[in-house]
Design a protein around this motif. Structure first.
Motif, PDB file in Angstrom:
ATOM      1  N   THR A  20      30.570  50.295  30.136  1.00 42.99           N
ATOM      2  CA  THR A  20      30.147  48.925  30.428  1.00 42.99           C
ATOM      3  C   THR A  20      30.482  48.562  31.866  1.00 42.99           C
ATOM      4  N   LEU A  21      31.709  48.873  32.293  1.00 43.53           N
ATOM      5  CA  LEU A  21      32.103  48.573  33.673  1.00 43.53           C
ATOM      6  C   LEU A  21      31.264  49.373  34.670  1.00 43.53           C
ATOM      7  N   ARG A  22      31.024  50.641  34.374  1.00 39.95           N
ATOM      8  CA  ARG A  22      30.215  51.489  35.260  1.00 39.95           C
ATOM      9  C   ARG A  22      28.786  50.946  35.359  1.00 39.95           C
ATOM     10  N   ASP A  23      28.195  50.604  34.219  1.00 35.77           N
ATOM     11  CA  ASP A  23      26.840  50.043  34.233  1.00 35.77           C
ATOM     12  C   ASP A  23      26.807  48.720  34.994  1.00 35.77           C
ATOM     13  N   ALA A  24      27.834  47.894  34.804  1.00 35.63           N
ATOM     14  CA  ALA A  24      27.897  46.607  35.505  1.00 35.63           C
ATOM     15  C   ALA A  24      27.981  46.812  37.011  1.00 35.63           C
ATOM     16  N   LEU A  25      28.720  47.829  37.447  1.00 31.23           N
ATOM     17  CA  LEU A  25      28.870  48.085  38.874  1.00 31.23           C
ATOM     18  C   LEU A  25      27.604  48.635  39.515  1.00 31.23           C
ATOM     19  N   SER A  26      26.601  48.955  38.707  1.00 31.43           N
ATOM     20  CA  SER A  26      25.318  49.380  39.264  1.00 31.43           C
ATOM     21  C   SER A  26      24.256  48.288  39.082  1.00 31.43           C
ATOM     22  N   LEU A  31      26.589  43.469  41.748  1.00 31.91           N
ATOM     23  CA  LEU A  31      26.827  43.943  43.111  1.00 31.91           C
ATOM     24  C   LEU A  31      26.724  42.806  44.116  1.00 31.91           C
ATOM     25  N   ALA A  32      25.786  41.887  43.884  1.00 34.97           N
ATOM     26  CA  ALA A  32      25.657  40.739  44.784  1.00 34.97           C
ATOM     27  C   ALA A  32      26.905  39.845  44.706  1.00 34.97           C
ATOM     28  N   LEU A  33      27.463  39.695  43.512  1.00 34.66           N
ATOM     29  CA  LEU A  33      28.681  38.893  43.365  1.00 34.66           C
ATOM     30  C   LEU A  33      29.878  39.560  44.036  1.00 34.66           C
ATOM     31  N   ILE A  34      29.982  40.869  43.896  1.00 30.29           N
ATOM     32  CA  ILE A  34      31.107  41.596  44.494  1.00 30.29           C
ATOM     33  C   ILE A  34      30.960  41.662  46.011  1.00 30.29           C
ATOM     34  N   GLY A  35      29.728  41.854  46.474  1.00 32.24           N
ATOM     35  CA  GLY A  35      29.479  41.910  47.910  1.00 32.24           C
ATOM     36  C   GLY A  35      30.356  42.940  48.591  1.00 32.24           C
ATOM     37  N   ASP A  36      31.014  42.540  49.674  1.00 34.75           N
ATOM     38  CA  ASP A  36      31.889  43.431  50.429  1.00 34.75           C
ATOM     39  C   ASP A  36      33.333  43.381  49.941  1.00 34.75           C
ATOM     40  N   HIS A  37      33.559  42.754  48.811  1.00 33.73           N
ATOM     41  CA  HIS A  37      34.923  42.631  48.270  1.00 33.73           C
ATOM     42  C   HIS A  37      35.245  43.904  47.478  1.00 33.73           C
ATOM     43  N   HIS A  38      35.675  44.935  48.182  1.00 29.96           N
ATOM     44  CA  HIS A  38      35.953  46.221  47.558  1.00 29.96           C
ATOM     45  C   HIS A  38      37.364  46.240  46.990  1.00 29.96           C
ATOM     46  N   ALA A  81      39.997  44.009  25.626  1.00 30.48           N
ATOM     47  CA  ALA A  81      39.087  44.412  26.704  1.00 30.48           C
ATOM     48  C   ALA A  81      37.641  44.360  26.229  1.00 30.48           C
ATOM     49  N   LEU A  82      37.395  44.899  25.057  1.00 37.24           N
ATOM     50  CA  LEU A  82      36.037  44.903  24.525  1.00 37.24           C
ATOM     51  C   LEU A  82      35.547  43.479  24.264  1.00 37.24           C
ATOM     52  N   ALA A  83      36.405  42.642  23.680  1.00 35.78           N
ATOM     53  CA  ALA A  83      36.029  41.249  23.420  1.00 35.78           C
ATOM     54  C   ALA A  83      35.762  40.508  24.735  1.00 35.78           C
ATOM     55  N   TYR A  84      36.554  40.788  25.783  1.00 35.00           N
ATOM     56  CA  TYR A  84      36.312  40.182  27.099  1.00 35.00           C
ATOM     57  C   TYR A  84      34.939  40.604  27.632  1.00 35.00           C
ATOM     58  N   ARG A 107      42.612  39.991  39.071  1.00 33.29           N
ATOM     59  CA  ARG A 107      42.126  38.700  38.567  1.00 33.29           C
ATOM     60  C   ARG A 107      40.789  38.354  39.220  1.00 33.29           C
ATOM     61  N   ALA A 108      40.680  38.644  40.505  1.00 30.51           N
ATOM     62  CA  ALA A 108      39.422  38.391  41.216  1.00 30.51           C
ATOM     63  C   ALA A 108      38.297  39.250  40.647  1.00 30.51           C
ATOM     64  N   LEU A 109      38.602  40.522  40.338  1.00 33.38           N
ATOM     65  CA  LEU A 109      37.584  41.402  39.761  1.00 33.38           C
ATOM     66  C   LEU A 109      37.119  40.871  38.413  1.00 33.38           C
ATOM     67  N   LEU A 110      38.049  40.476  37.562  1.00 35.88           N
ATOM     68  CA  LEU A 110      37.677  39.957  36.245  1.00 35.88           C
ATOM     69  C   LEU A 110      36.825  38.699  36.378  1.00 35.88           C
ATOM     70  N   ARG A 111      37.164  37.845  37.315  1.00 34.45           N
ATOM     71  CA  ARG A 111      36.363  36.628  37.529  1.00 34.45           C
ATOM     72  C   ARG A 111      34.966  36.974  38.021  1.00 34.45           C
ATOM     73  N   LEU A 112      34.884  37.905  38.974  1.00 32.97           N
ATOM     74  CA  LEU A 112      33.569  38.305  39.495  1.00 32.97           C
ATOM     75  C   LEU A 112      32.706  38.915  38.404  1.00 32.97           C
ATOM     76  N   LEU A 113      33.289  39.808  37.614  1.00 38.34           N
ATOM     77  CA  LEU A 113      32.526  40.458  36.554  1.00 38.34           C
ATOM     78  C   LEU A 113      32.108  39.475  35.471  1.00 38.34           C
ATOM     79  N   GLY A 114      32.960  38.502  35.182  1.00 37.46           N
ATOM     80  CA  GLY A 114      32.668  37.543  34.125  1.00 37.46           C
ATOM     81  C   GLY A 114      31.975  36.288  34.600  1.00 37.46           C
ATOM     82  N   HIS A 115      31.504  36.288  35.852  1.00 41.90           N
ATOM     83  CA  HIS A 115      30.942  35.086  36.466  1.00 41.90           C
ATOM     84  C   HIS A 115      29.696  34.563  35.761  1.00 41.90           C
TER      85      HIS A 115
END
Length: 140
Positions: A20-26, A31-38, A81-84, A107-115
């Motif tokens: 799920t995380l791998r698919d989300a990162l593609s 990707l637009a939400l994450i931008g240059d925030h590596h 994790a799965l429920a999140y 925390r920033a990653l979780l917020r970006l992914l769950g935006h």
């Protein structure tokens, strides 16, 4: 009555949470939400015990704590994790209650992914693709 199944082994964590995380990162929206925030985040899961390493720059998610160079750490139960990922756990409430621990940039990653609704859709797609309707029934 349907029996609710849980993540039973590290392989399932990688197969469902990691996928799920791998698919989300593609996904272009993510990707637009994450931008240059590596970020390089270590996710430590219990029950089952497993560590996932997430690198947003490389769009990589893999099992193992093989890197000390991380920007943050997340710790939670595998079912949490799965429920999140399915959008059934409120991040702030989970952190306040202690069921999720997030340090550093995690925390920033979780917020970006769950935006937005992208992550639950990706997770549902992964679970349906794998034929795991029992995990879709997982209560948050």
């Amino acid at each position: 009555m349907e029996v609710v199944m849980h993540l039973n082994c590290p392989d399932e964590v990688v197969r469902y949470v990691g996928a799920t995380l791998r698919d989300a990162l593609s996904d272009p929206l993510v990707l637009a939400l994450i931008g240059d925030h590596h970020m390089r985040i270590r996710i430590g899961l219990v029950d089952p015990d497993c560590v996932l390493y997430v690198d947003t720059k490389e769009h990589d998610v893999r099992m193992g704590a093989d890197s000390d160079a991380t920007d943050g750490l997340i710790a939670m139960a595998g079912d949490t994790a799965l429920a999140y990922l399915l959008g059934r756990v409120d991040l702030e409430t989970a952190i306040e209650s202690g069921s999720v621990v997030a340090a550093g940039e995690s925390r920033a990653l979780l917020r970006l992914l769950g935006h937005d609704s992208t992550l639950p859709d990706v997770c549902e797609r992964v679970l349906r693709r794998e034929g795991r309707s029992d995990l879709l029934a997982l209560a948050g």
